[in-house]
Scaffold this motif. Sequence first.
Motif, PDB file in Angstrom:
ATOM      1  N   ASN A  76      10.423  37.344 -11.131  1.00  0.00           N
ATOM      2  CA  ASN A  76      11.617  37.837 -11.820  1.00  0.00           C
ATOM      3  C   ASN A  76      12.770  36.857 -11.725  1.00  0.00           C
ATOM      4  OD1 ASN A  76      11.646  41.011 -12.771  1.00  0.00           O
ATOM      5  ND2 ASN A  76      10.060  40.573 -11.260  1.00  0.00           N
ATOM      6  N   SER A  77      12.710  36.011 -10.718  1.00  0.00           N
ATOM      7  CA  SER A  77      13.774  35.025 -10.557  1.00  0.00           C
ATOM      8  C   SER A  77      13.831  34.066 -11.735  1.00  0.00           C
ATOM      9  CB  SER A  77      13.576  34.240  -9.254  1.00  0.00           C
ATOM     10  OG  SER A  77      13.703  35.087  -8.135  1.00  0.00           O
ATOM     11  N   LEU A  78      12.686  33.836 -12.387  1.00  0.00           N
ATOM     12  CA  LEU A  78      12.680  32.944 -13.536  1.00  0.00           C
ATOM     13  C   LEU A  78      13.556  33.504 -14.657  1.00  0.00           C
ATOM     14  CD1 LEU A  78      11.488  30.416 -14.956  1.00  0.00           C
ATOM     15  CD2 LEU A  78       9.693  31.926 -15.844  1.00  0.00           C
ATOM     16  N   THR A  79      13.363  34.792 -14.975  1.00  0.00           N
ATOM     17  CA  THR A  79      14.169  35.415 -16.030  1.00  0.00           C
ATOM     18  C   THR A  79      15.627  35.506 -15.619  1.00  0.00           C
ATOM     19  OG1 THR A  79      12.268  36.729 -16.766  1.00  0.00           O
ATOM     20  CG2 THR A  79      14.444  37.472 -17.452  1.00  0.00           C
ATOM     21  N   ASN A  80      15.864  35.897 -14.358  1.00  0.00           N
ATOM     22  CA  ASN A  80      17.246  36.000 -13.882  1.00  0.00           C
ATOM     23  C   ASN A  80      17.936  34.642 -13.894  1.00  0.00           C
ATOM     24  OD1 ASN A  80      17.184  38.788 -13.389  1.00  0.00           O
ATOM     25  ND2 ASN A  80      16.212  38.492 -11.414  1.00  0.00           N
ATOM     26  N   ALA A  81      17.195  33.592 -13.512  1.00  0.00           N
ATOM     27  CA  ALA A  81      17.768  32.246 -13.537  1.00  0.00           C
ATOM     28  C   ALA A  81      18.057  31.805 -14.965  1.00  0.00           C
ATOM     29  CB  ALA A  81      16.812  31.259 -12.857  1.00  0.00           C
ATOM     30  N   TYR A  82      17.153  32.175 -15.896  1.00  0.00           N
ATOM     31  CA  TYR A  82      17.302  31.789 -17.301  1.00  0.00           C
ATOM     32  C   TYR A  82      18.606  32.328 -17.883  1.00  0.00           C
ATOM     33  CZ  TYR A  82      16.086  31.210 -22.256  1.00  0.00           C
ATOM     34  OH  TYR A  82      16.090  30.864 -23.576  1.00  0.00           O
ATOM     35  N   VAL A  83      18.934  33.583 -17.547  1.00  0.00           N
ATOM     36  CA  VAL A  83      20.147  34.187 -18.120  1.00  0.00           C
ATOM     37  C   VAL A  83      21.371  33.923 -17.239  1.00  0.00           C
ATOM     38  CG1 VAL A  83      18.853  35.996 -19.280  1.00  0.00           C
ATOM     39  CG2 VAL A  83      19.700  36.410 -16.963  1.00  0.00           C
ATOM     40  N   ASN A  91      18.791  22.685 -20.793  1.00  0.00           N
ATOM     41  CA  ASN A  91      18.708  22.593 -22.262  1.00  0.00           C
ATOM     42  C   ASN A  91      17.482  23.323 -22.815  1.00  0.00           C
ATOM     43  OD1 ASN A  91      21.068  20.933 -22.500  1.00  0.00           O
ATOM     44  ND2 ASN A  91      19.834  19.170 -21.847  1.00  0.00           N
ATOM     45  N   LEU A  92      17.277  24.543 -22.354  1.00  0.00           N
ATOM     46  CA  LEU A  92      16.161  25.359 -22.843  1.00  0.00           C
ATOM     47  C   LEU A  92      16.616  26.138 -24.068  1.00  0.00           C
ATOM     48  CD1 LEU A  92      14.834  26.785 -19.447  1.00  0.00           C
ATOM     49  CD2 LEU A  92      14.246  24.630 -20.566  1.00  0.00           C
ATOM     50  N   GLY A  93      15.655  26.579 -24.861  1.00  0.00           N
ATOM     51  CA  GLY A  93      15.986  27.357 -26.055  1.00  0.00           C
ATOM     52  C   GLY A  93      14.730  27.803 -26.757  1.00  0.00           C
ATOM     53  N   GLY A  94      14.903  28.440 -27.910  1.00  0.00           N
ATOM     54  CA  GLY A  94      13.757  28.902 -28.676  1.00  0.00           C
ATOM     55  C   GLY A  94      12.894  29.853 -27.868  1.00  0.00           C
ATOM     56  N   ASN A  95      11.583  29.552 -27.809  1.00  0.00           N
ATOM     57  CA  ASN A  95      10.631  30.394 -27.087  1.00  0.00           C
ATOM     58  C   ASN A  95      10.259  29.800 -25.732  1.00  0.00           C
ATOM     59  OD1 ASN A  95       9.975  32.874 -28.099  1.00  0.00           O
ATOM     60  ND2 ASN A  95       8.300  32.189 -29.389  1.00  0.00           N
ATOM     61  N   ASP A  96      11.095  28.934 -25.182  1.00  0.00           N
ATOM     62  CA  ASP A  96      10.753  28.243 -23.935  1.00  0.00           C
ATOM     63  C   ASP A  96      10.457  29.217 -22.791  1.00  0.00           C
ATOM     64  OD1 ASP A  96      10.940  25.756 -25.054  1.00  0.00           O
ATOM     65  OD2 ASP A  96      13.010  25.392 -24.433  1.00  0.00           O
ATOM     66  N   LEU A  97      11.215  30.305 -22.688  1.00  0.00           N
ATOM     67  CA  LEU A  97      10.978  31.264 -21.607  1.00  0.00           C
ATOM     68  C   LEU A  97       9.602  31.904 -21.742  1.00  0.00           C
ATOM     69  CD1 LEU A  97      11.982  32.787 -19.133  1.00  0.00           C
ATOM     70  CD2 LEU A  97      13.054  34.459 -20.662  1.00  0.00           C
ATOM     71  N   ASN A  98       9.232  32.263 -22.967  1.00  0.00           N
ATOM     72  CA  ASN A  98       7.900  32.830 -23.198  1.00  0.00           C
ATOM     73  C   ASN A  98       6.801  31.820 -22.904  1.00  0.00           C
ATOM     74  OD1 ASN A  98       8.486  35.461 -23.870  1.00  0.00           O
ATOM     75  ND2 ASN A  98       8.633  35.072 -26.066  1.00  0.00           N
TER      76      ASN A  98
END
Length: 527
Positions: A76-83, A91-98
Amino acid sequence: MAIDEKSRDVTTTTTAVIHSHDGVVLEKTKWEKLKEGVNWYIPGTSKAEKKLLLKLDLSILLFGCLSTFSKTLDNNSLTNAYVSGMKEDLNLGGNDLNYLQAVYYASYLSFMIPASFALTRLPIQRILPTMEVLWGICTFGCAWCQNLTQLYVCRFFLGGCETVAFTGLIYIIGSWYRRGEIGVRISLYTIASPLGGMISGYLQVATYTNLNGTHGLEGWRWLFVVCFCITIPCAIIGFVFFPNSPEYTKPSWWLTQADIDLTMARMRDEGIRRVDKKKVNYKRLFKKCLMNWHWYVFVFAWCLYDQNQYFSGTPFNLYLKASGKYSVANINSYPTVVKAVSIFSTLVGGYYSDKTLDRFTPCLITTLLTLLGAIILRVYDVAEGARIFAFFVAGVANSMNNFQMTWASDITKDDPEVRSLVTASMNCIGQVFLAWVPILTFPNYKAPRFEKGFTFSVITAALHVVTVTVIFLLDRRDIRIGRRNIRAQELQILQAQTVGDDLEQRITEEDVHESSISDFEDKKRVL
C-alpha cells in the motif's frame, strides 16, 4: 485412513449436539451458539490441547499476522507514495502506477510454480522467514529509486519474494488446527492485511508530516525506510518460532515431541491422513482435482473476489486525488476507513462462521453489499457523500479473502494434497487476472470517473453472488450423498449382523440337537 469428503454429515455444518440430563439428545440452534459468546477453544478441548493451541497461536499466527501486515503495509505504500509526491519527483504519469503493479504480479506468478514445488521439498519453516528478509531488502531499495526503471526492478523482486507467503501460511494453518478452530485463526490472519493497509495511510501522513526533508529525503521515501524497519523483526520471529507441518516438525524447546504427537492424534481424530511429500502421486492429485467441482468453482470465485476488492483500493485513492477537493492528509486517511470496514466485517463474519459452521451466509451478505457499492459508483451522478459511502461499503469485499479460503479449506480438509492444490490455485490464478485486468478497466488517467471499471465491477459482483450460491448448493448435494452412503453402509452392516445372528442361532440349535442324540446313545449303551 482418510474420510471421504462426501461423508461429512450436515450436522457438522449447521448444528451442534448437546446432551440433556435425562439423556435426550438436543441440537443447539445457530442463535444459541452465537449467544455463547467468544470461545477461543471449542467445547471439550482438554488442558493439554489448550496449552498446545496457545503455542501454535503464538508461533503460527504471530508470524503469519506480522508477515501479512508488513507485506500489505509495503504494498500500500506504493499507492500512498504515488499520491504523496513520488509521481512528481520521479516524473510518473499515464498508467505507470498500474504497470508497476502489473510487474509485481507478473513476477509473483512467474515464480509461483517453482516456489510451490520448493514448499514440497524444502523446509517451509526456513523458506518463509528467508523470503521475509529478502522482501524487506527490496522494500528498502524502493526508498532510493531515482527513476521508473529502478522502481520496476524493485517491484519485480518484491513479487518473487511473496510467492510462498499466502499459500504457505494457509497450508500450515490447515495442517495444525481442527475444522472448528480454523475459521477464527484465518480471520485473524487475513485482517492483518487490511490492518496493514489502514496503518499505511496513517503512517504516510505521519512520515510526510514529520520526516519530509529529513536528511535530504522526501516523505514518501521515508515511508519505505520505516516499512523496512518493521519487516526485519517479523522475519526474526519466523526463524525462531514458525514450524513445519506436524509430520515434518522436529521437537524443540518450543514444540516438544508430546506436542507433535498430540497434534497428530488430533488430526487422526479428524480423519486427516498423513501425507509423505516425497511420495505424492501428482497424476492422481491432478485427476482428482479436475474431476471434481471444488477446483473450478473455488478458483472462479477467487478470481471474482480479486476483482471486487480492487475498486475500493487504488481507484479510491486516485478518485480522491483527481477530484481536487482533498488534501494530501485526506487522500491518505480516507481509504483507511475502507480497511476498517474490512476488519470489522471479517471479525464479525469469522465469529459467526466459526460458531455456526455456516460458511455461506457471510459470503452471501458480503457479495450483496459489494454489489450495492458497485451499482452506486456505476450510476455516479449522485451526491459526493453517496460515492464516498459506496467506496466505504465496498470494503467488505476484502473479507471474502477469509470467508472463501476458510470455506475451501473446510470442504477439502480431508485430503491435504487436494487442499494445498486448490488453495494455491485460487491465489495464483486470481492474481493472474488481477495483474492485467485493472489496466484495462481502471486506467489511471480516467480518474475520477472510471465508467468502464465501475460497470465491470457491477458484473463481477453479481457473478460473485451467483457463484457463492452455487458453492452452497453443490456442498449441500455432496453432504446429502454422503449421508445416503452412510445410511446404506449402516444398513449393510445391520443386515450382515442379522444374518450372522441367525446363523449363530441355527448353529447353536444344531449343536444342542447333536448333543441330545449323543446323550441318548450314551444312556442306551449303559442300559
